[in-house]
Design a protein around this motif. Sequence first.
Motif, PDB file in Angstrom:
ATOM      1  N   GLN A  33       0.834  -1.202   0.000  1.00  0.00           N
ATOM      2  CA  GLN A  33       0.000   0.000   0.000  1.00  0.00           C
ATOM      3  C   GLN A  33       0.870   1.254   0.000  1.00  0.00           C
ATOM      4  N   ALA A  34       1.971   1.234   0.755  1.00  0.00           N
ATOM      5  CA  ALA A  34       2.882   2.383   0.781  1.00  0.00           C
ATOM      6  C   ALA A  34       3.517   2.593  -0.593  1.00  0.00           C
ATOM      7  N   MET A  35       3.887   1.499  -1.258  1.00  0.00           N
ATOM      8  CA  MET A  35       4.485   1.612  -2.588  1.00  0.00           C
ATOM      9  C   MET A  35       3.479   2.183  -3.581  1.00  0.00           C
ATOM     10  N   ARG A  36       2.227   1.741  -3.501  1.00  0.00           N
ATOM     11  CA  ARG A  36       1.186   2.284  -4.388  1.00  0.00           C
ATOM     12  C   ARG A  36       0.958   3.767  -4.121  1.00  0.00           C
ATOM     13  N   GLU A  37       0.919   4.136  -2.848  1.00  0.00           N
ATOM     14  CA  GLU A  37       0.731   5.548  -2.517  1.00  0.00           C
ATOM     15  C   GLU A  37       1.930   6.371  -2.972  1.00  0.00           C
ATOM     16  N   ILE A  42       4.187  10.501  -6.468  1.00  0.00           N
ATOM     17  CA  ILE A  42       5.181  10.933  -7.450  1.00  0.00           C
ATOM     18  C   ILE A  42       4.488  11.487  -8.691  1.00  0.00           C
ATOM     19  N   ARG A  43       3.441  10.799  -9.140  1.00  0.00           N
ATOM     20  CA  ARG A  43       2.662  11.303 -10.281  1.00  0.00           C
ATOM     21  C   ARG A  43       2.018  12.652  -9.947  1.00  0.00           C
ATOM     22  N   GLU A  44       1.485  12.776  -8.727  1.00  0.00           N
ATOM     23  CA  GLU A  44       0.859  14.028  -8.302  1.00  0.00           C
ATOM     24  C   GLU A  44       1.890  15.154  -8.242  1.00  0.00           C
ATOM     25  N   ARG A  84       5.053  13.983   1.880  1.00  0.00           N
ATOM     26  CA  ARG A  84       4.515  12.621   1.934  1.00  0.00           C
ATOM     27  C   ARG A  84       5.435  11.646   1.203  1.00  0.00           C
ATOM     28  N   ILE A  85       6.010  12.067   0.087  1.00  0.00           N
ATOM     29  CA  ILE A  85       6.960  11.233  -0.631  1.00  0.00           C
ATOM     30  C   ILE A  85       8.157  10.926   0.261  1.00  0.00           C
ATOM     31  N   ALA A  86       8.640  11.930   0.980  1.00  0.00           N
ATOM     32  CA  ALA A  86       9.776  11.726   1.895  1.00  0.00           C
ATOM     33  C   ALA A  86       9.414  10.732   2.997  1.00  0.00           C
ATOM     34  N   GLN A  87       8.202  10.839   3.549  1.00  0.00           N
ATOM     35  CA  GLN A  87       7.759   9.902   4.591  1.00  0.00           C
ATOM     36  C   GLN A  87       7.691   8.476   4.057  1.00  0.00           C
ATOM     37  N   LEU A  88       7.051   8.311   2.916  1.00  0.00           N
ATOM     38  CA  LEU A  88       6.909   6.970   2.339  1.00  0.00           C
ATOM     39  C   LEU A  88       8.264   6.385   1.952  1.00  0.00           C
ATOM     40  N   LEU A  99      15.235   2.178  -3.148  1.00  0.00           N
ATOM     41  CA  LEU A  99      14.515   3.158  -3.952  1.00  0.00           C
ATOM     42  C   LEU A  99      15.445   4.192  -4.580  1.00  0.00           C
ATOM     43  N   ASP A 100      16.742   3.925  -4.616  1.00  0.00           N
ATOM     44  CA  ASP A 100      17.703   4.882  -5.173  1.00  0.00           C
ATOM     45  C   ASP A 100      17.315   5.265  -6.591  1.00  0.00           C
ATOM     46  N   GLY A 101      17.116   6.560  -6.809  1.00  0.00           N
ATOM     47  CA  GLY A 101      16.784   7.070  -8.130  1.00  0.00           C
ATOM     48  C   GLY A 101      15.341   6.858  -8.541  1.00  0.00           C
ATOM     49  N   TRP A 102      14.570   6.139  -7.770  1.00  0.00           N
ATOM     50  CA  TRP A 102      13.210   5.812  -8.145  1.00  0.00           C
ATOM     51  C   TRP A 102      12.252   6.963  -7.904  1.00  0.00           C
ATOM     52  N   THR A 103      12.493   7.770  -6.884  1.00  0.00           N
ATOM     53  CA  THR A 103      11.555   8.818  -6.509  1.00  0.00           C
ATOM     54  C   THR A 103      11.876  10.159  -7.130  1.00  0.00           C
TER      55      THR A 103
END
Length: 104
Positions: A33-37, A42-44, A84-88, A99-103
């Motif tokens: 669920q965290a990965m989906r959020e 990221i899209r947002e 929120r991205i930083a928290q997730l 998640l290196d480079g993914w976000t």
Amino acid sequence: MTVVEFDSWISGAEHGAYRWSTNDERTERTQLQAMRELHAQIRERKRLTANLAIERTLDAAAGEIATAQEWDTTEERLAESSRRIAQLTSYLTSAGWDLDGWTN
């Protein structure tokens, strides 16, 4: 596992027919669920960044400053999305996800 339970399990539906029975399953579900959020955030963030660029271009062209309420500005929503991205990212990294480079 029935077909309905399998569908619920594979989709990660919160209120689906499949009930997680172990702590490992619950942890995996939470991480999923965290990965989906994270993906949605990221899209947002990309959408808000594009909107902000357009707003600034229009404001500069019109020679005006936007009059939106501070709590409803694109900048504030962009900042909230980044928080929120930083928290997730922190949560998933601590859970062992790379998640290196993914976000970015």
